[in-house]
Design a protein around this motif. Structure first.
Motif, PDB file in Angstrom:
ATOM      1  N   ASP A  10     -68.449 -23.783  32.880  1.00  0.00           N
ATOM      2  CA  ASP A  10     -67.656 -24.364  33.968  1.00  0.00           C
ATOM      3  C   ASP A  10     -66.398 -23.530  34.205  1.00  0.00           C
ATOM      4  O   ASP A  10     -66.044 -23.222  35.342  1.00  0.00           O
ATOM      5  CB  ASP A  10     -67.246 -25.809  33.644  1.00  0.00           C
ATOM      6  N   LEU A  11     -65.722 -23.168  33.127  1.00  0.00           N
ATOM      7  CA  LEU A  11     -64.494 -22.381  33.242  1.00  0.00           C
ATOM      8  C   LEU A  11     -64.771 -21.018  33.855  1.00  0.00           C
ATOM      9  O   LEU A  11     -64.037 -20.571  34.750  1.00  0.00           O
ATOM     10  CB  LEU A  11     -63.819 -22.220  31.880  1.00  0.00           C
ATOM     11  N   ILE A  53     -60.015 -27.201  39.230  1.00  0.00           N
ATOM     12  CA  ILE A  53     -60.564 -28.142  38.243  1.00  0.00           C
ATOM     13  C   ILE A  53     -60.095 -29.559  38.552  1.00  0.00           C
ATOM     14  O   ILE A  53     -60.885 -30.505  38.498  1.00  0.00           O
ATOM     15  CB  ILE A  53     -60.167 -27.722  36.817  1.00  0.00           C
ATOM     16  N   PRO A  72     -59.641 -19.114  26.643  1.00  0.00           N
ATOM     17  CA  PRO A  72     -60.584 -20.074  27.229  1.00  0.00           C
ATOM     18  C   PRO A  72     -60.765 -21.319  26.358  1.00  0.00           C
ATOM     19  O   PRO A  72     -60.819 -22.441  26.869  1.00  0.00           O
ATOM     20  CB  PRO A  72     -61.884 -19.270  27.333  1.00  0.00           C
ATOM     21  N   PHE A  75     -57.832 -23.630  26.921  1.00  0.00           N
ATOM     22  CA  PHE A  75     -57.858 -24.131  28.299  1.00  0.00           C
ATOM     23  C   PHE A  75     -58.915 -25.233  28.430  1.00  0.00           C
ATOM     24  O   PHE A  75     -58.664 -26.282  29.018  1.00  0.00           O
ATOM     25  CB  PHE A  75     -58.154 -22.983  29.268  1.00  0.00           C
ATOM     26  N   ILE A  76     -60.087 -24.996  27.867  1.00  0.00           N
ATOM     27  CA  ILE A  76     -61.168 -25.991  27.897  1.00  0.00           C
ATOM     28  C   ILE A  76     -60.719 -27.263  27.179  1.00  0.00           C
ATOM     29  O   ILE A  76     -60.985 -28.380  27.645  1.00  0.00           O
ATOM     30  CB  ILE A  76     -62.455 -25.407  27.275  1.00  0.00           C
TER      31      ILE A  76
END
Length: 89
Positions: A10-11, A53, A72, A75-76
């Motif tokens: 998704d990211l 997002i 990442p 962030f996730i």
């Protein structure tokens, strides 16, 4: 429709949409713990990704937490914290 979990895929999709991919960067490699700066993304690109997002997932991200997410993985984690419903303590 609620999203159960925000993933690396998704990211990557949203980063590509928000800012593209820097030449010579392979987002399909093992990037979970790679600094965004190394991947070619600066804070403005991450804020744009955060906005996308928010709209897509129907959540509100803490701008400071987004700024503090340097990989990442972090962030996730920030996104998934907002997707997880608060439970009574």
């Amino acid at each position: 429709m609620a999203i159960k979990a925000f993933t690396l895929d998704d990211l990557k999709r949203i980063l590509k949409e928000a800012a593209g991919v820097a030449e010579g960067v392979d987002l399909d490699g093992d990037i979970l713990d790679t600094e965004f700066e190394v991947l070619g993304y600066e804070s403005l690109a991450l804020l744009e990704a955060g906005s996308l997002i928010e709209r897509e997932c129907g959540i509100c991200l803490d701008e400071e937490a987004v700024n503090d997410a340097h990989t990442p993985r972090t962030f996730i984690d920030v996104v998934n914290m907002q997707l997880t419903p608060a439970t009574a303590a």
